[in-house]
Scaffold this active site. Structure first.
Site, PDB file in Angstrom:
ATOM      1  CD  GLU A 285      -2.576   1.627   0.016  1.00 58.48           C
ATOM      2  OE1 GLU A 285      -3.545   0.677  -0.206  1.00 58.48           O
ATOM      3  OE2 GLU A 285      -2.402   2.831  -0.459  1.00 58.48           O
TER       4      GLU A 285
ATOM      5  N   GLY B 184      -7.643   1.881   1.904  1.00 59.75           N
ATOM      6  CA  GLY B 184      -7.969   2.441   0.332  1.00 59.75           C
ATOM      7  C   GLY B 184      -8.880   3.563   0.370  1.00 59.75           C
TER       8      GLY B 184
ATOM      9  CB  CYS C 115     -13.606   1.888   1.185  1.00 61.93           C
ATOM     10  SG  CYS C 115     -14.948   1.706   2.344  1.00 61.93           S
TER      11      CYS C 115
ATOM     12  N   GLY D  77     -26.127   9.822  -9.763  1.00 66.24           N
ATOM     13  CA  GLY D  77     -25.823   8.583  -9.389  1.00 66.24           C
ATOM     14  C   GLY D  77     -25.567   8.268  -7.778  1.00 66.24           C
ATOM     15  CB  VAL D  78     -24.230   5.921  -5.661  1.00 65.79           C
ATOM     16  CG1 VAL D  78     -24.121   5.551  -4.109  1.00 65.79           C
ATOM     17  CG2 VAL D  78     -24.916   4.872  -6.051  1.00 65.79           C
TER      18      VAL D  78
ATOM     19  CB  VAL E  46     -22.622  18.375 -17.779  1.00 64.51           C
ATOM     20  CG1 VAL E  46     -21.695  19.503 -17.735  1.00 64.51           C
ATOM     21  CG2 VAL E  46     -23.697  18.422 -16.733  1.00 64.51           C
TER      22      VAL E  46
ATOM     23  CB  ALA F 138     -20.855  12.458  -8.920  1.00 71.26           C
ATOM     24  CB  THR F 139     -19.737  11.676 -14.597  1.00 66.61           C
ATOM     25  OG1 THR F 139     -18.303  11.809 -14.648  1.00 66.61           O
ATOM     26  CG2 THR F 139     -20.603  12.734 -14.858  1.00 66.61           C
TER      27      THR F 139
ATOM     28  CG  HIS G  11     -44.807  -4.216  17.627  1.00 66.68           C
ATOM     29  ND1 HIS G  11     -45.498  -3.340  16.348  1.00 66.68           N
ATOM     30  CD2 HIS G  11     -45.343  -3.407  18.551  1.00 66.68           C
ATOM     31  CE1 HIS G  11     -45.969  -2.328  17.043  1.00 66.68           C
ATOM     32  NE2 HIS G  11     -46.045  -2.395  18.183  1.00 66.68           N
TER      33      HIS G  11
HETATM   34  P1  NAI Z   1     -22.641   6.498 -11.141  1.00 67.09           P
HETATM   35  O1  NAI Z   1     -22.325   5.615 -12.415  1.00 67.09           O
HETATM   36  O2  NAI Z   1     -23.455   5.591 -10.022  1.00 67.09           O
HETATM   37  O3  NAI Z   1     -23.540   7.655 -11.649  1.00 67.09           O
HETATM   38  C1  NAI Z   1     -23.150   8.566 -12.603  1.00 67.09           C
HETATM   39  C2  NAI Z   1     -24.260   9.386 -13.134  1.00 67.09           C
HETATM   40  O4  NAI Z   1     -23.389  10.383 -13.859  1.00 67.09           O
HETATM   41  C3  NAI Z   1     -25.149   8.359 -14.074  1.00 67.09           C
HETATM   42  O5  NAI Z   1     -26.388   8.615 -13.657  1.00 67.09           O
HETATM   43  C4  NAI Z   1     -24.838   9.147 -15.556  1.00 67.09           C
HETATM   44  O6  NAI Z   1     -25.969   8.970 -16.421  1.00 67.09           O
HETATM   45  C5  NAI Z   1     -24.291  10.605 -15.256  1.00 67.09           C
HETATM   46  N1  NAI Z   1     -23.591  11.259 -16.207  1.00 67.09           N
HETATM   47  C6  NAI Z   1     -22.745  10.634 -17.088  1.00 67.09           C
HETATM   48  N2  NAI Z   1     -22.138  11.819 -17.785  1.00 67.09           N
HETATM   49  C7  NAI Z   1     -23.006  12.695 -17.717  1.00 67.09           C
HETATM   50  C8  NAI Z   1     -23.160  14.047 -18.230  1.00 67.09           C
HETATM   51  N3  NAI Z   1     -22.294  14.404 -19.286  1.00 67.09           N
HETATM   52  N4  NAI Z   1     -24.075  15.085 -17.911  1.00 67.09           N
HETATM   53  C9  NAI Z   1     -24.886  14.436 -16.650  1.00 67.09           C
HETATM   54  N5  NAI Z   1     -24.820  13.561 -16.146  1.00 67.09           N
HETATM   55  C10 NAI Z   1     -23.971  12.660 -16.677  1.00 67.09           C
HETATM   56  O7  NAI Z   1     -21.254   6.994 -10.618  1.00 67.09           O
HETATM   57  P2  NAI Z   1     -20.950   7.528  -9.297  1.00 67.09           P
HETATM   58  O8  NAI Z   1     -21.871   8.105  -8.632  1.00 67.09           O
HETATM   59  O9  NAI Z   1     -19.810   8.489  -9.749  1.00 67.09           O
HETATM   60  O10 NAI Z   1     -20.263   6.339  -8.490  1.00 67.09           O
HETATM   61  C11 NAI Z   1     -19.095   5.620  -8.938  1.00 67.09           C
HETATM   62  C12 NAI Z   1     -19.310   4.242  -8.488  1.00 67.09           C
HETATM   63  O11 NAI Z   1     -18.900   4.397  -7.024  1.00 67.09           O
HETATM   64  C13 NAI Z   1     -20.465   3.586  -8.714  1.00 67.09           C
HETATM   65  O12 NAI Z   1     -20.246   2.536  -8.928  1.00 67.09           O
HETATM   66  C14 NAI Z   1     -21.020   3.469  -7.320  1.00 67.09           C
HETATM   67  O13 NAI Z   1     -21.849   2.553  -7.224  1.00 67.09           O
HETATM   68  C15 NAI Z   1     -19.685   3.554  -6.349  1.00 67.09           C
HETATM   69  N6  NAI Z   1     -20.268   4.014  -5.075  1.00 67.09           N
HETATM   70  C16 NAI Z   1     -21.187   3.438  -4.447  1.00 67.09           C
HETATM   71  C17 NAI Z   1     -21.699   3.889  -3.287  1.00 67.09           C
HETATM   72  C18 NAI Z   1     -22.554   3.139  -2.201  1.00 67.09           C
HETATM   73  O14 NAI Z   1     -22.749   1.976  -2.495  1.00 67.09           O
HETATM   74  N7  NAI Z   1     -23.258   3.639  -1.328  1.00 67.09           N
HETATM   75  C19 NAI Z   1     -21.122   5.334  -2.591  1.00 67.09           C
HETATM   76  C20 NAI Z   1     -20.488   5.893  -3.440  1.00 67.09           C
HETATM   77  C21 NAI Z   1     -19.690   5.360  -4.726  1.00 67.09           C
END
Ligand code: NAI
Length: 462
Positions: free
Chosen positions: A33, A40, A42, A178-179, A233, A266-267, A441
């Site tokens: 590491e 990491g 996370c 997204g998330v 965007v 966050a894409t 309950h």
């Molecule tokens: P994501 O793939 O979940 O979401 C990205 C979003 O950006 C999509 O909805 C997409 O349509 C949109 N997008 C892409 N290009 C765009 C544009 N030009 N204009 C507007 N929107 C656009 O990715 P995210 O949220 O960045 O997360 C990355 C990874 O990390 C994912 O696989 C996610 O599951 C994981 N993660 C999981 C968490 C959890 O389980 N709680 C927390 C944080 C991340």
């Protein structure tokens, strides 16, 4: 003689869990590491710090919105941002030190530095070459940005910068619904930023059950987030101090702009494998740039395995952990296995959103006959007591056999409730099995039982 049975590269949830499992199975193990602390993305700049900020901002939200209704009168607390960041950093430190302790306890060597793989069986860190019968690549992922956008981690940030902003911005545009966008967007909205989420697709959270995604969008709007969907965007211009975000509406190609103090990109994320030397080694990649593996996480080069975000599948810490455990068992000559059909997904907003298995959309696409059992948290006494009646549990079961095929929850503690259904699905349970299981309950989990009842003769409290 090799120095080690296994060297794992990367100490995120995939790598450190793999290392501990290898050690438990009697393998001489090291983990490389390069970061100053273990854990990491996370633990250092992802899941754990974001949960600290989500918790703190949720507490503020409760104080501002619900305390008075419970008879708790007085001034709502104000935010001391640097103290909140210090709390977050302390949570990180407790967790990363915890992994260090577990490494010592399990006699795992932490090789500090960044690794290269000069050849199968060798891992070079600095000037030193370590040898190992098996190498596991667990190097994770990094944020992927868009063409036309320069991330400076100050005005235009990824999740990394968003977890350490110098101050709470007055306004924030989040690119991607997204998330990450919704979790961090929620944090800043609760802390007082005017947050606008711009999402390319017509709804939030790609791949989610559509009814859940619609309900979630409605709830987030009620919490004050502006949400623009169907908008791509194009560029972010920071030349005049503030950021100017230009997007195009997909329905009519019209362009519009938004201004904000901070932009969160966050894409999505992409696998990280810089410096490993995989091209020279001939490790095959998928067309999407992930490391290709077989069902036992073997890469195309014998003796080298890969797990977690660097390989295909959902980029989730717990998926990486399961792969870490399984690949350790495979290396030790056992039969490690991951059930990819039952990997839960959770969004840690308020309320939480959790899901596992099939959605109505995937079942329809596969032409499968299914039934839906739904129950609103409005009918759950405990949820009403904590202002969390908005939301529901939805169980999808096979129309003929009643076997549970999926579950989607939006509501209080959804991320914990989902696991009852994960276990049920692992055992091939029917909805009736859950419905006939006594649930204490008053708990939120009664809503899960009621949804299971709704797959049969009907719930009691609706
Ligand atoms: P994501 O793939 O979940 O979401 C990205 C979003 O950006 C999509 O909805 C997409 O349509 C949109 N997008 C892409 N290009 C765009 C544009 N030009 N204009 C507007 N929107 C656009 O990715 P995210 O949220 O960045 O997360 C990355 C990874 O990390 C994912 O696989 C996610 O599951 C994981 N993660 C999981 C968490 C959890 O389980 N709680 C927390 C944080 C991340």
């Amino acid at each position: 003689m090799a120095n080690y049975d296994v060297i794992i590269i990367g100490s995120g949830p995939g790598g450190y869990v793999c290392a501990i499992r290898c050690a438990q199975l009697g393998l001489k193990t090291a983990c490389v590491e390069g970061r100053d602390t273990l854990g990491g993305t996370c633990l250092n700049i992802g899941c754990i710090p974001s949960k600290a900020l989500l918790h703190a901002s949720h507490m503020l939200h409760e104080a501002e919105h619900n305390f008075a209704a419970m008879g708790l009168k007085g001034k709502a607390p104000s935010v001391d941002w640097s103290a909140m960041l210090a709390y977050k950093d302390d949570v990180i430190a407790q967790n990363t030190k915890g992994i260090e302790f577990l490494f010592k306890k399990n006699k795992i060597d932490w090789i500090k530095g960044w690794a290269t793989i000069p050849a199968a069986g060798q891992v070079k860190v600095g000037d030193e070459v370590h040898t190992a019968k098996n190498i596991v690549i667990a190097t994770g992922s990094v944020p992927s940005t868009l063409p036309g956008i320069t991330v400076d981690e100050k005005t235009v940030v990824t999740s990394t910068g968003a977890l350490a902003l110098p101050k709470i911005p007055k306004s924030m545009v989040v690119i991607g619904g997204g998330v990450i966008g919704l979790e961090l967007g929620s944090v800043y909205a609760r802390l007082g930023s005017a947050v606008t989420v711009v999402e390319f697709l017509d709804g939030l959270i790609p791949g989610a059950d559509a009814e859940i995604a619609r309900t979630f969008q409605r709830m987030l709007k009620k919490q004050g987030l502006e949400i623009i969907t169907g908008a791509a965007v194009q560029t972010v211009d920071t030349s005049k101090g503030k950021a100017k975000v230009t997007y195009k509406l997909r329905k009519d190609d019209s362009e519009a702009t938004l201004e904000a103090e901070t932009v969160l990109v966050a894409t999505g994320r992409k696998p990280y494998m810089t410096g490993l030397g995989l091209d020279t080694l001939g490790v095959k990649l998928t067309p999407r740039g992930q490391i290709e593996t077989d069902a036992h996480w073997r890469t195309s080069v014998p003796g080298i395995y890969a797990i977690g975000d660097a390989i295909p599948g959902p980029m989730l810490a717990h998926k990486a952990e399961d792969e870490g455990t399984a690949v350790a068992e495979v290396i030790a000559g056992q039969h490690g296995h991951v059930n990819y059909g039952i990997i839960p997904g959770v969004i840690y907003t308020w309320p939480e959103v959790a899901s596992v298995g099939e959605t109505e959309e995937t079942l329809k696409a596969a032409g499968r006959a299914y039934k839906v059992g739904k129950f609103s948290f409005m009918g759950n006494g405990r949820a009403k007591a904590v202002f969390a009646g908005d939301g529901f549990v939805k169980i999808l079961a096979d129309k003929d056999t009643d076997r549970i095929l999926g579950c989607h929850i939006i509501g209080p503690s959804a991320g914990d409730l989902i696991h009852e259904i994960c276990v049920a699905m692992e055992f091939g349970a029917a909805a009736e099995d859950v419905a006939r299981t006594c649930h204490a309950h008053p708990t939120f989990s009664e809503a899960v039982r009621e949804a299971a009842l709704a797959c049969g003769d009907g719930p009691i409290h609706a």
